[in-house]
Design an enzyme around this catalytic site. Structure first.
Site, PDB file in Angstrom:
ATOM      1  N   PHE A  11      37.735 -24.387 -88.570  1.00 38.95           N
ATOM      2  CA  PHE A  11      37.529 -24.622 -87.135  1.00 38.95           C
ATOM      3  C   PHE A  11      38.435 -25.742 -86.642  1.00 38.95           C
ATOM      4  O   PHE A  11      38.024 -26.636 -85.910  1.00 38.95           O
ATOM      5  CB  PHE A  11      36.057 -24.933 -86.872  1.00 38.95           C
ATOM      6  CG  PHE A  11      35.570 -24.455 -85.515  1.00 38.95           C
ATOM      7  CD1 PHE A  11      35.815 -23.166 -85.086  1.00 38.95           C
ATOM      8  CD2 PHE A  11      34.867 -25.298 -84.679  1.00 38.95           C
ATOM      9  CE1 PHE A  11      35.372 -22.720 -83.843  1.00 38.95           C
ATOM     10  CE2 PHE A  11      34.405 -24.879 -83.439  1.00 38.95           C
ATOM     11  CZ  PHE A  11      34.668 -23.586 -83.022  1.00 38.95           C
ATOM     12  N   THR A  99      41.619 -21.304 -92.171  1.00 40.07           N
ATOM     13  CA  THR A  99      41.769 -22.563 -92.898  1.00 40.07           C
ATOM     14  C   THR A  99      43.252 -22.938 -92.981  1.00 40.07           C
ATOM     15  O   THR A  99      44.130 -22.111 -92.743  1.00 40.07           O
ATOM     16  CB  THR A  99      41.170 -22.461 -94.308  1.00 40.07           C
ATOM     17  OG1 THR A  99      41.840 -21.416 -95.040  1.00 40.07           O
ATOM     18  CG2 THR A  99      39.679 -22.175 -94.248  1.00 40.07           C
ATOM     19  N   LYS A 128      49.025 -18.178 -93.408  1.00 42.04           N
ATOM     20  CA  LYS A 128      50.174 -17.621 -94.126  1.00 42.04           C
ATOM     21  C   LYS A 128      50.080 -17.790 -95.642  1.00 42.04           C
ATOM     22  O   LYS A 128      50.634 -16.986 -96.397  1.00 42.04           O
ATOM     23  CB  LYS A 128      51.461 -18.284 -93.631  1.00 42.04           C
ATOM     24  CG  LYS A 128      51.797 -17.965 -92.184  1.00 42.04           C
ATOM     25  CD  LYS A 128      52.989 -18.754 -91.689  1.00 42.04           C
ATOM     26  CE  LYS A 128      52.661 -20.196 -91.428  1.00 42.04           C
ATOM     27  NZ  LYS A 128      51.779 -20.399 -90.263  1.00 42.04           N
ATOM     28  N   VAL A 155      52.628 -14.365 -88.140  1.00 40.46           N
ATOM     29  CA  VAL A 155      54.058 -14.407 -87.806  1.00 40.46           C
ATOM     30  C   VAL A 155      54.247 -14.314 -86.293  1.00 40.46           C
ATOM     31  O   VAL A 155      53.720 -13.407 -85.659  1.00 40.46           O
ATOM     32  CB  VAL A 155      54.824 -13.244 -88.477  1.00 40.46           C
ATOM     33  CG1 VAL A 155      56.309 -13.298 -88.095  1.00 40.46           C
ATOM     34  CG2 VAL A 155      54.672 -13.281 -89.989  1.00 40.46           C
ATOM     35  N   GLY A 210      52.499 -31.917 -78.364  1.00 43.34           N
ATOM     36  CA  GLY A 210      51.570 -31.078 -79.113  1.00 43.34           C
ATOM     37  C   GLY A 210      52.194 -29.821 -79.679  1.00 43.34           C
ATOM     38  O   GLY A 210      51.495 -28.864 -80.014  1.00 43.34           O
ATOM     39  N   GLU A 213      52.736 -30.311 -85.758  1.00 46.99           N
ATOM     40  CA  GLU A 213      51.670 -31.035 -86.437  1.00 46.99           C
ATOM     41  C   GLU A 213      52.076 -32.501 -86.604  1.00 46.99           C
ATOM     42  O   GLU A 213      53.258 -32.851 -86.533  1.00 46.99           O
ATOM     43  CB  GLU A 213      51.410 -30.418 -87.817  1.00 46.99           C
ATOM     44  CG  GLU A 213      51.056 -28.943 -87.799  1.00 46.99           C
ATOM     45  CD  GLU A 213      49.671 -28.681 -87.234  1.00 46.99           C
ATOM     46  OE1 GLU A 213      48.863 -29.628 -87.161  1.00 46.99           O
ATOM     47  OE2 GLU A 213      49.407 -27.525 -86.859  1.00 46.99           O
ATOM     48  N   ASP A 224      57.505 -23.006 -93.643  1.00 51.82           N
ATOM     49  CA  ASP A 224      56.778 -22.136 -92.719  1.00 51.82           C
ATOM     50  C   ASP A 224      57.551 -20.845 -92.463  1.00 51.82           C
ATOM     51  O   ASP A 224      56.987 -19.747 -92.528  1.00 51.82           O
ATOM     52  CB  ASP A 224      56.530 -22.881 -91.404  1.00 51.82           C
ATOM     53  CG  ASP A 224      55.833 -22.012 -90.371  1.00 51.82           C
ATOM     54  OD1 ASP A 224      54.612 -21.841 -90.469  1.00 51.82           O
ATOM     55  OD2 ASP A 224      56.527 -21.507 -89.469  1.00 51.82           O
ATOM     56  N   LYS A 228      56.658 -16.790 -93.578  1.00 50.56           N
ATOM     57  CA  LYS A 228      56.683 -15.688 -92.618  1.00 50.56           C
ATOM     58  C   LYS A 228      57.631 -14.579 -93.075  1.00 50.56           C
ATOM     59  O   LYS A 228      57.321 -13.389 -92.942  1.00 50.56           O
ATOM     60  CB  LYS A 228      57.078 -16.212 -91.239  1.00 50.56           C
ATOM     61  CG  LYS A 228      56.029 -17.115 -90.611  1.00 50.56           C
ATOM     62  CD  LYS A 228      56.549 -17.822 -89.369  1.00 50.56           C
ATOM     63  CE  LYS A 228      55.482 -18.723 -88.770  1.00 50.56           C
ATOM     64  NZ  LYS A 228      55.974 -19.541 -87.650  1.00 50.56           N
TER      65      LYS A 228
END
Length: 343
Positions: A11, A99, A128, A155, A210, A213, A224, A228
């Site tokens: 969450f 998560t 991912k 993706v 924003g 991260e 990342d 993908k």
């Protein structure tokens, strides 16, 4: 009217984004599809909120924001309850798995997804990690237990990359995939080029807006994008690869303003590009001509499919943001509803 039950595990930004869009679109789902979905459990890192009759999503979002955990949800919150315990004790038809990404072993998301499928639940995820390390294991489990594994949100953020290829290009053979798939690095490179600023200054701006991260390591070092590309290679090219099969992954950490200036002299810019075909699977910064169709700026993503019949197909759209990502998870959920209705 059917009332499918949903468990949300995770969450954070994406899980909360899904709760928000489900709340926003609830009436449309009821009216258009004749389905009244209920979230019966939400799990975060500190506990869970469980109500077989359905949780109030606005209340859950408020509690999470104010108390930092849904475990303090009045009357239905429980501290120290784990995702596996919820999957074991709470009846539901769908797991929304949100998560954090773990590229080492895919945990804990991988275990949640496998347990859900083995107990007859459909799975929707934006995570991912499990797919980058165990794509075919997950795919085989979904077939074995006759449940759906939906991962379009892994993706492209809000851009329907996988669903476009699967549904609109099903008569074509996809020969290669090439794309700009990380909104954070694309924003950073755009700002470095436009403002002639350092990568550190561009990262700072991305954090303030924003877009990335607080720890953007996986974005900057190419991890990342690599995850993908592994997912796309498996899902669309049937490559049977994992993250470990990439020989080398290069990110943008070493790109300077001077590099971008030199690229401009050649009529190009620098983008972090993923490429996959029958033999190649790579991620690295590349010179991309300004008139190239995947040369998009800021937080846009762009993917080019080369096919045998339709030739080149390019799709572009916004690649960042929990609401954008959650919109595809919502679409995956609706696709599950529609498939159940058509049975």
């Amino acid at each position: 009217m059917t009332k499918p039950r949903i468990i949300i595990i995770g969450f954070g930004n994406v899980g909360r984004g899904f709760a928000k869009v489900l709340n926003m679109k609830y009436n449309l789902i009821v009216e258009k599809f004749g389905v009244s979905p209920r979230v019966v459990a939400i799990v975060d890192s500190r506990g869970a909120a469980i109500n077989p009759r359905g949780l109030d999503l606005e209340k859950a979002l408020y509690i999470k924001k104010s108390e930092k955990t849904v475990a303090f949800y009045p009357g239905y919150g429980k501290l120290s309850v784990t995702g596996l315990e919820v999957l074991d004790k709470v009846d539901a038809e769908i797991l929304v798995e949100a998560t954090p990404t773990n590229i080492v072993d895919g945990e804990p998301g991988l275990s949640f997804m496998l347990e859900a499928m083995r107990t007859g639940r459909h799975v929707i995820t934006a995570n991912k990690g499990p797919l980058a390390v165990a794509f075919y294991k997950l795919s085989e489990e979904s077939k074995k237990h006759d449940v759906q594994l939906k991962f379009d949100a892994t993706v492209g953020g809000g851009t329907p990359v996988i669903s476009l290829a699967k549904h609109c290009l099903s008569g074509n053979q996809i020969v290669s995939i090439r794309g700009v798939l990380n909104a954070t690095t694309n924003f950073i490179l755009t700002k470095m080029s436009e403002n002639h600023c350092s990568i550190e200054e561009a990262v700072k701006e991305a954090k303030e807006k924003g877009i990335c991260e607080m720890d953007p390591t996986y974005d900057l070092n190419g991890t990342d994008t690599a995850c993908k590309m592994v997912i796309l290679a498996n899902a669309l090219l049937e490559r049977r690869v994992t993250y470990k099969d990439l020989p080398e992954v290069d990110g943008i950490e070493k790109i300077t303003v001077e590099d971008l200036k030199e690229a401009r002299k050649k009529g190009c810019t620098i983008k972090l590009v993923g490429l996959a075909d029958e033999k190649r699977l790579l991620v690295e910064p590349m010179l991309v001509p300004f008139n190239d169709k995947i040369c998009v700026d800021n937080t846009l993503n762009a993917v080019e499919f080369k096919t045998d019949l339709a030739k080149e197909i390019v799709i572009m759209g916004h690649g960042a943001g929990p609401i954008e990502t959650a919109s595809k998870m919502l679409n995956d959920m609706i696709e599950i509803f529609k498939s159940q209705t058509n049975r």
